[in-house]
Design an enzyme around this catalytic site. Sequence first.
Site, mmCIF file in Angstrom:
data_model
loop_
_atom_site.group_PDB
_atom_site.id
_atom_site.type_symbol
_atom_site.label_atom_id
_atom_site.label_comp_id
_atom_site.label_asym_id
_atom_site.label_seq_id
_atom_site.Cartn_x
_atom_site.Cartn_y
_atom_site.Cartn_z
ATOM 1 N N ASP A 1 0.843 -1.194 0.000
ATOM 2 C CA ASP A 1 0.000 0.000 0.000
ATOM 3 C C ASP A 1 0.875 1.241 0.000
ATOM 4 O OD1 ASP A 1 -2.420 1.659 0.436
ATOM 5 O OD2 ASP A 1 -1.563 1.968 2.418
ATOM 6 N N ASP B 1 0.486 5.378 0.204
ATOM 7 C CA ASP B 1 -0.462 6.435 0.536
ATOM 8 C C ASP B 1 0.312 7.728 0.727
ATOM 9 O OD1 ASP B 1 -2.195 8.164 2.463
ATOM 10 O OD2 ASP B 1 -3.552 6.585 1.812
ATOM 11 N N ASP C 1 3.295 1.289 3.327
ATOM 12 C CA ASP C 1 2.711 1.239 4.668
ATOM 13 C C ASP C 1 2.926 -0.170 5.220
ATOM 14 O OD1 ASP C 1 1.294 1.621 6.964
ATOM 15 O OD2 ASP C 1 -0.654 1.907 6.004
#
Length: 393
Positions: A100, A102, A296
């Site tokens: 992930d 972000d 992440d």
Amino acid sequence: MNGRTREYLKGRFGDHYRRASLSPPPAANEREWGYITWGDGGTTMVRHHSYLDVTGGGDLGGFLAGERPRHVYFSAGRYDDPGASSMGQKGWRGSDLVFDLDADHLPGIDPSETSYAAMLEACKGALSRLLDLLVEDFGFEPLAVVFSGGRGYHVHVRRDDVLELDRTARREIVEYVLGEGLDFDDIVSTQAVAGSAGRSSPAQKRTLPDGGWAGRVRTRLTTLFDEVLTMEEAAALDRLREFDGIGEGKAKAALTAARNNREELTKGNVDVHPAVYSIARELFETVVEAESAPIDEPVTTDINRLIRLPGSLHGGTGLEVQHLDRDAIDAFDPLSDAVPETFVGNEIAIYTQEPTTVELRGESFRLSEGVSSVPEYVGVFAMARGYASKAGE
């Protein structure tokens, strides 16, 4: 978010799902499914459902059109009984390896000061670095790349050889991708050679192997010396003196070593001179900072993680969670390409408490305080983000 706004968004999300063509992920029946409703009492997560639980034997699109959820998720994990009410009862069989990205985790990005468009562009740069690491260093292909509908991207690896990796193994992959715990001496290959070369006998030759972090540093080092060897000597020495601890004498020695040992440098030999070794060590820090990917960590290490469903809508933006072909990533513009067609072609009235700007589909919309009429996709985005509420028509 007030009741009128919630009901409007819920209804229009349902309209989107009636038109959309959604495909469940591989092994959908082995995964847990969950979703967040448009409740007025805060975030309500409905989870511990199997695919059969949510679809009732029908199709996924029909369920979403009827339920009209705010967010939709499926698990990275695969289970014997995905609908069991506790993780211990599900019977874990393996998990996709999920990464992930972000904007919240990007170095140098402050979400309170950076525009949404700039955050997404920075995240796409990080995605490129992540894919390079996953493909070139780990050989992870094929990959599923997904725009999250929010401020980043997800990458799924579903190969059989990763499914049963435990949290510790996944953490090791995370550390590699982040460049954490790496030391220059750890990536250098040391080989004993004949002679002393001014050191204890036998001497040691230290080399940067091709591939991985060592290969990246080797490429950067070779590029540097290819550059300085084409310069006038004064300019070349100035360039080398930019490195910490490299003064006039060491710069001259490094330049001479590069001229006399260009082939060895190309092979990654950093022992052609101590000054070259020092420069390579500093380049290592630069390369790790520039080419690591700020993923992440909890997402990758969590074998039970719920992740967004491609084709669904992100309830915090109204944008579509989209699967991306690898060769389409460079041209992908999430603020245009992820705007659902359902919300294009209509005007709606919204109320904005404070002036704000929304950038979508290549245009910038300045929303003044009070009631205004805007394209529906702008209004949906502003309401989902909490910038505006639905006004009476």
